[in-house]
Write an enzyme that holds these catalytic residues in place. Sequence first.
Site, PDB file in Angstrom:
ATOM      1  N   ASP B 100       0.854  -1.192   0.000  1.00 30.39           N
ATOM      2  CA  ASP B 100       0.000   0.000   0.000  1.00 30.39           C
ATOM      3  C   ASP B 100       0.888   1.240   0.000  1.00 30.39           C
ATOM      4  O   ASP B 100       2.092   1.145   0.247  1.00 30.39           O
ATOM      5  CB  ASP B 100      -0.942   0.011   1.208  1.00 30.39           C
ATOM      6  CG  ASP B 100      -0.204   0.073   2.531  1.00 30.39           C
ATOM      7  OD1 ASP B 100       0.838  -0.631   2.659  1.00 30.39           O
ATOM      8  OD2 ASP B 100      -0.639   0.797   3.430  1.00 30.39           O
ATOM      9  N   GLU B 167       0.140  -0.893   5.781  1.00 29.15           N
ATOM     10  CA  GLU B 167       1.240  -0.314   6.568  1.00 29.15           C
ATOM     11  C   GLU B 167       1.071   1.181   6.762  1.00 29.15           C
ATOM     12  O   GLU B 167       1.351   1.707   7.839  1.00 29.15           O
ATOM     13  CB  GLU B 167       2.583  -0.612   5.888  1.00 29.15           C
ATOM     14  CG  GLU B 167       3.772  -0.433   6.826  1.00 29.15           C
ATOM     15  CD  GLU B 167       4.342   0.990   6.871  1.00 29.15           C
ATOM     16  OE1 GLU B 167       5.085   1.287   7.802  1.00 29.15           O
ATOM     17  OE2 GLU B 167       4.024   1.802   5.978  1.00 29.15           O
TER      18      GLU B 167
END
Lengths: 478, 478
Positions: B100, B167
């Site tokens: 991400d 994250e």
Amino acid sequence: MAAPSEFLQYIDDKADAFIQRLADAVGIPSISGDAKRRGDVIKMAKWLNDQLTALGVETKFVDLGKQELDGQILDLPPAVLGKIGSDAAKKTVLIYGHFDVQPALKSDGWNTDPFTLVVNKEDGQLVGRGSSDDKGPILGWLNVLQYHHENKRPLPVNIKFCFEGMEESGSEGLDELVERESKPGGYFEGVDCVCISDNYWLNDRTPCLTYGLRGLTYFKVTVTGPGRDLHSGVFGRTVHEPMTDLIHLMGRLVDPTGKILVPGVDEMVPPADEEEKAIYKALDYSIADVQSAAGGEVALSSDKVEVLMGRMRNPSLSLHGIEGAFSEPGAKTVIPAKVSGKFSIRLVPPQTPEAVDPLVITYLKSEFAKLNSKNTLIIDNLHGGKPWVADHKHWNFEAAKKATRAVYKQEPDLTREGGSIPVTLTFAESLGVNVLLLPMGRGDDGAHSTNEKLDRSNFIEGSKLLGTYLYELAAIAK
Amino acid sequence: MAAPSEFLQYIDDKADAFIQRLADAVGIPSISGDAKRRGDVIKMAKWLNDQLTALGVETKFVDLGKQELDGQILDLPPAVLGKIGSDAAKKTVLIYGHFDVQPALKSDGWNTDPFTLVVNKEDGQLVGRGSSDDKGPILGWLNVLQYHHENKRPLPVNIKFCFEGMEESGSEGLDELVERESKPGGYFEGVDCVCISDNYWLNDRTPCLTYGLRGLTYFKVTVTGPGRDLHSGVFGRTVHEPMTDLIHLMGRLVDPTGKILVPGVDEMVPPADEEEKAIYKALDYSIADVQSAAGGEVALSSDKVEVLMGRMRNPSLSLHGIEGAFSEPGAKTVIPAKVSGKFSIRLVPPQTPEAVDPLVITYLKSEFAKLNSKNTLIIDNLHGGKPWVADHKHWNFEAAKKATRAVYKQEPDLTREGGSIPVTLTFAESLGVNVLLLPMGRGDDGAHSTNEKLDRSNFIEGSKLLGTYLYELAAIAK
């Protein structure tokens, strides 16, 4: 001279068509502060011009020049001037309004699309950006014109119109136009008085006439230093963060009680004496009204006079927001490189932008110097206007009082208003005639806010009021 | 055991194809903090899974449950686990990365579309969101796998992979997964050490190994009171303005020198002794490096040791922005009804979110009470993670030092990092093995910032470094 009952009936009969016309006007997102919407402001000027000419008004567009906005050079939207009637035996009234609106996004918290007028059958509210500020009132004048045009009735007075498309963005270019056309031989020659419908009742039940307005000075304070946005993990506690500096500066402008912390600004205004306080005490307005209009129990005081003076005769400083910082939902760990705080000060006599701006700039520079930051401070004044106060015993006001009694069967409140319509003062000073503010909407309309509305009854009875005012104006002794 | 020269040559030969694969990955806007982009994060998980399986890795998706975001209940993106090799005679390394990325809009100040990788031939920069954080490093591992797969070479170690898609938004769901799979019989059973490539060199010339990370606690502080946005003319100085209250609160969190004003937070960290200061003095880093990476001459101090300690071993508090206030260009005269200030504190040992959060909450409440406002304060903690420090003399670090010398012909800096990768601590605590941070990108890559980039040489030499590290790992005595 009362307005013809035929006129009043006509307004009632045509209500649905008038609301449809308002929907057409609201449907044009004429946001003057957004470069991307400039075409819509110009479209709105053309729409209004078409309406006026169809109703027998002789019009013209006036080019107001160019403007720099968001790094682009843009054409200013034209002013729309108009005249109807030239009977030397009649008074001549100048009518002003603005066809631009404040920005609005559904994501700001609107329940419905801001640019689609929603007619709420239950509570009679007409919801949409510009419904109350200021498309509704402009269309009130169109409604009056339509009666006279369709029924081939002469208007009781000569009318000149001045409509602009930059009111929400500092009325750029208008002062020069008004000053030029107010001179002998100008378009506004022969005007006896001015009427502006661009503010609100104090509450939701009592019509009012307004004889004072606060001025405004709007600042953008930018702090910059890093060359780009930074990761707070990598750079936190290694560099001077522009947000930290800006927040410290913004926190030194106004305290949570509303007191302005810029030295000399509050102090410029003499305190009210007991006689002046009595005027505020008499107004049909309560703390509950303020809180109802605000939608929360957040009045700064439980003393009505203090709260009303805060709005009407004291300056105020509001922090509007920050451009360039993280403003989305979620949790971004950014150190923004360049942030611009926006705030404005509402001014009251004897304050002027010329007197206040240097105090603000000096104070910001001196407070920034105290931060010992290596960042850079840039101060921009985005726009400003002087406050204004008129004689509320003038015949122009007396005509409006009679009209209010006739239409609403009520004595109007006589108010000073917290908002700013800088051109009011320009008209007063350039023409040397009395200026009346004759509002159409209610105090809870939410101009500049989400879910802006105009009550159907205010639109319809307000149209009657505007027409009746013209008849009373014709009858009253100068 | 040096890496085969054939491997190093392969990485050079395939560079353009590797960059194309990075462009494919950057092209998927896998922003975990934006509900509208959740589908793209899941798409990215599938893309990565396809790459891994094509290269001979046995994979599985792990459902991490659901999440509330922006008022919606969303599926969390799945974690992607993988394993390749099960030779009991070889060491087993666990490799972590995240697919991400941080939010990015062209309007934030990017020169090009953030989600189209731009290959700058002149300076060798690969520009795009996620190029350096953390798609580039993940693809570095794919490059290593591809050499072994295509050439049918056995890997020198067994590898297990753990890739997540949250994250940048608090790694939701991952801690539970890591803890569960680290238990006997779990997916991570038998792991000897961990390697994470998700941070940066200190500068733009010296590779580094990182043995410490700051933790994080992220707050959203909301002030609300009015029922809707208000016109500052009508309501200025009549109501408690949420922005005024919020700005006062935010101004009391950190001073312009970076000192945290929440009592007890800075004080929790013991001062550095002379021996510790000597470590920072020895690093290949200067004030000029900090300022070059920041893009401006804005370092908090001219003392290198102080600036490095501010980043590596002291906590920091950054103000990220305000949600709900006016954040667009232009001059809107609004009093926003509900505003949420975002800030985060980077934590260092012995600080933990559990120890710091109550201090922050108590302080905010007590400072808000001092404002005597009728508005309401709401404090949300959005996410947090503990800081981490590892033994940098462990064989896992020694293997990485050898690999660095082999590829870069340089001794790596040994650093503690200012950013937060909360899962680092979870791996260390759950598995009880050494965790190494082996960065690929440079200090000026602009992770979380506009125009994020990865240098071509870092991508290519970094891929060699990762592969060489595996060979050194295989050779070193436990």
